[in-house]
Design a protein around this motif. Sequence first.
Motif, PDB file in Angstrom:
ATOM      1  N   SER A 157      25.702 -28.822 -16.057  1.00  0.00           N
ATOM      2  CA  SER A 157      26.309 -27.814 -16.832  1.00  0.00           C
ATOM      3  C   SER A 157      25.767 -27.415 -17.884  1.00  0.00           C
ATOM      4  N   ILE A 158      25.685 -26.138 -18.349  1.00  0.00           N
ATOM      5  CA  ILE A 158      24.712 -25.582 -19.270  1.00  0.00           C
ATOM      6  C   ILE A 158      25.924 -24.615 -19.981  1.00  0.00           C
ATOM      7  N   ASP A 159      26.033 -24.809 -21.395  1.00  0.00           N
ATOM      8  CA  ASP A 159      26.747 -23.865 -22.263  1.00  0.00           C
ATOM      9  C   ASP A 159      26.152 -22.522 -22.151  1.00  0.00           C
ATOM     10  N   ALA A 160      26.741 -21.735 -21.721  1.00  0.00           N
ATOM     11  CA  ALA A 160      26.063 -20.261 -21.554  1.00  0.00           C
ATOM     12  C   ALA A 160      26.251 -19.405 -22.747  1.00  0.00           C
ATOM     13  N   SER A 161      27.108 -19.714 -23.424  1.00  0.00           N
ATOM     14  CA  SER A 161      27.528 -18.981 -24.745  1.00  0.00           C
ATOM     15  C   SER A 161      26.593 -19.426 -25.944  1.00  0.00           C
ATOM     16  N   GLN A 162      25.659 -20.168 -25.804  1.00  0.00           N
ATOM     17  CA  GLN A 162      24.576 -20.556 -26.628  1.00  0.00           C
ATOM     18  C   GLN A 162      23.554 -19.123 -26.674  1.00  0.00           C
ATOM     19  N   PRO A 163      22.870 -19.176 -27.880  1.00  0.00           N
ATOM     20  CA  PRO A 163      21.707 -18.036 -27.811  1.00  0.00           C
ATOM     21  C   PRO A 163      20.644 -18.235 -26.566  1.00  0.00           C
ATOM     22  N   LEU A 164      20.156 -17.246 -26.201  1.00  0.00           N
ATOM     23  CA  LEU A 164      19.382 -17.237 -25.037  1.00  0.00           C
ATOM     24  C   LEU A 164      18.152 -18.389 -24.966  1.00  0.00           C
ATOM     25  N   ALA A 165      17.473 -18.489 -26.169  1.00  0.00           N
ATOM     26  CA  ALA A 165      16.663 -19.448 -26.226  1.00  0.00           C
ATOM     27  C   ALA A 165      17.138 -20.883 -26.272  1.00  0.00           C
ATOM     28  N   ALA A 166      18.439 -20.999 -26.669  1.00  0.00           N
ATOM     29  CA  ALA A 166      18.795 -22.477 -26.183  1.00  0.00           C
ATOM     30  C   ALA A 166      19.483 -22.613 -24.855  1.00  0.00           C
ATOM     31  N   VAL A 167      19.782 -21.692 -24.154  1.00  0.00           N
ATOM     32  CA  VAL A 167      20.136 -21.708 -22.893  1.00  0.00           C
ATOM     33  C   VAL A 167      18.937 -22.000 -21.936  1.00  0.00           C
ATOM     34  N   GLN A 168      17.810 -21.135 -22.275  1.00  0.00           N
ATOM     35  CA  GLN A 168      16.366 -21.426 -21.369  1.00  0.00           C
ATOM     36  C   GLN A 168      16.096 -22.799 -21.860  1.00  0.00           C
ATOM     37  N   GLN A 169      15.849 -23.394 -23.035  1.00  0.00           N
ATOM     38  CA  GLN A 169      15.580 -24.695 -23.175  1.00  0.00           C
ATOM     39  C   GLN A 169      16.309 -25.745 -22.313  1.00  0.00           C
ATOM     40  N   ALA A 170      17.753 -25.670 -22.275  1.00  0.00           N
ATOM     41  CA  ALA A 170      18.671 -26.451 -21.586  1.00  0.00           C
ATOM     42  C   ALA A 170      18.329 -26.282 -20.230  1.00  0.00           C
ATOM     43  N   ILE A 171      17.720 -25.173 -19.474  1.00  0.00           N
ATOM     44  CA  ILE A 171      17.461 -24.982 -18.121  1.00  0.00           C
ATOM     45  C   ILE A 171      16.078 -25.849 -17.798  1.00  0.00           C
ATOM     46  N   VAL A 172      15.178 -25.596 -18.642  1.00  0.00           N
ATOM     47  CA  VAL A 172      13.969 -26.268 -18.570  1.00  0.00           C
ATOM     48  C   VAL A 172      14.076 -27.778 -18.418  1.00  0.00           C
ATOM     49  N   ARG A 173      14.830 -28.314 -19.521  1.00  0.00           N
ATOM     50  CA  ARG A 173      15.128 -29.824 -19.615  1.00  0.00           C
ATOM     51  C   ARG A 173      15.680 -30.397 -18.378  1.00  0.00           C
ATOM     52  N   ALA A 174      16.815 -29.700 -17.850  1.00  0.00           N
ATOM     53  CA  ALA A 174      17.463 -29.920 -16.492  1.00  0.00           C
ATOM     54  C   ALA A 174      16.432 -30.059 -15.389  1.00  0.00           C
ATOM     55  N   LEU A 175      15.702 -29.028 -15.252  1.00  0.00           N
ATOM     56  CA  LEU A 175      14.744 -29.047 -14.271  1.00  0.00           C
ATOM     57  C   LEU A 175      13.502 -30.264 -14.563  1.00  0.00           C
ATOM     58  N   ASP A 176      13.214 -30.371 -15.822  1.00  0.00           N
ATOM     59  CA  ASP A 176      12.063 -31.468 -15.998  1.00  0.00           C
ATOM     60  C   ASP A 176      12.730 -32.832 -15.587  1.00  0.00           C
ATOM     61  N   ASN A 177      13.913 -33.091 -16.150  1.00  0.00           N
ATOM     62  CA  ASN A 177      14.698 -34.452 -15.685  1.00  0.00           C
ATOM     63  C   ASN A 177      15.156 -34.664 -14.376  1.00  0.00           C
ATOM     64  N   HIS A 178      15.453 -33.515 -13.511  1.00  0.00           N
ATOM     65  CA  HIS A 178      15.792 -33.691 -12.155  1.00  0.00           C
ATOM     66  C   HIS A 178      14.680 -33.696 -11.372  1.00  0.00           C
ATOM     67  N   PHE A 179      13.701 -33.112 -11.613  1.00  0.00           N
ATOM     68  CA  PHE A 179      12.576 -33.338 -10.776  1.00  0.00           C
ATOM     69  C   PHE A 179      11.310 -33.736 -11.231  1.00  0.00           C
ATOM     70  N   SER A 180      11.464 -34.831 -11.917  1.00  0.00           N
ATOM     71  CA  SER A 180      10.388 -35.624 -12.855  1.00  0.00           C
ATOM     72  C   SER A 180       9.625 -36.257 -11.657  1.00  0.00           C
ATOM     73  N   GLY A 181       8.259 -36.029 -11.526  1.00  0.00           N
ATOM     74  CA  GLY A 181       7.527 -36.766 -10.652  1.00  0.00           C
ATOM     75  C   GLY A 181       7.396 -35.993  -9.414  1.00  0.00           C
ATOM     76  N   LEU A 182       8.167 -35.032  -9.149  1.00  0.00           N
ATOM     77  CA  LEU A 182       8.470 -34.474  -7.710  1.00  0.00           C
ATOM     78  C   LEU A 182       7.613 -32.995  -7.642  1.00  0.00           C
ATOM     79  N   ALA A 183       7.617 -32.351  -8.904  1.00  0.00           N
ATOM     80  CA  ALA A 183       6.917 -30.839  -8.775  1.00  0.00           C
ATOM     81  C   ALA A 183       5.793 -30.700  -8.241  1.00  0.00           C
ATOM     82  N   ASN A 184       4.765 -31.814  -8.601  1.00  0.00           N
ATOM     83  CA  ASN A 184       3.468 -31.491  -8.253  1.00  0.00           C
ATOM     84  C   ASN A 184       3.069 -32.495  -6.851  1.00  0.00           C
ATOM     85  N   GLY A 185       4.077 -33.168  -6.443  1.00  0.00           N
ATOM     86  CA  GLY A 185       3.959 -34.209  -5.560  1.00  0.00           C
ATOM     87  C   GLY A 185       3.935 -33.561  -4.101  1.00  0.00           C
TER      88      GLY A 185
END
Length: 213
Positions: free
Chosen positions: A185-213
């Motif tokens: 879950s991501i708080d979409a009421s935040q400023p756009l930059a904060a939402v984008q940072q939260a999305i990238v964080r979620a992707l990095d965390n969830h696919f750690s070690g997988l994206a380039n594998g």
Amino acid sequence: MTKPGKFIVVEGLEGAGKSSAIATITNWLQQHQLKVVSTREPGGTPLAEKLRTLVKQIDHNELLAPETELLLMYAARVQLLTNIIRPALSRGDWVLADRHDMSSRAYQGGGRQLDEQLINNLRSAVLGNTRPDLTLYLDIDPAVGLSRAAARGELDRIEQEQLAFFIRTRQKYLQIAATEPDIVSIDASQPLAAVQQAIVRALDNHFSGLANG
């Protein structure tokens, strides 16, 4: 043997910022040199797009029963899964979807208050073992989201529902997100930059070690 791709879904109420989120995810995937297939629901194939029109158009000459709406959603979904999503994953592509099954659980299950067992039976029959690897749920107050949606232009049939419908839908979204580990879950009421940072964080965390594998 080709390594199967991953399946990412973006969910949320009208006005939650799904389009911006999808652009952020697309950029992340491209940075990791991953081939991405983008889809939307309902829709994504020629037949499914016709079903989308039936679901969203306003000028039906008869009441569209909630059960009919649900069945149209799953009819479109099985077309998309069969013709686009499953072949792409088998090729090793990553699939990025604007809505998927969580929408039916929230909108028809929560908003329309349809029987949960009916929905679960359809999910089992249609989805099989195909489930998202990660779902990003963009959470926003329904009144704020609807205001944003209205500012974009004319509202479709579902977008014209009463606020209470979207409150129930959000409650179901939150309930599902709280119990399933592959939903962030991501708080979409935040400023756009904060939402984008939260999305990238979620992707990095969830696919750690997988994206380039």
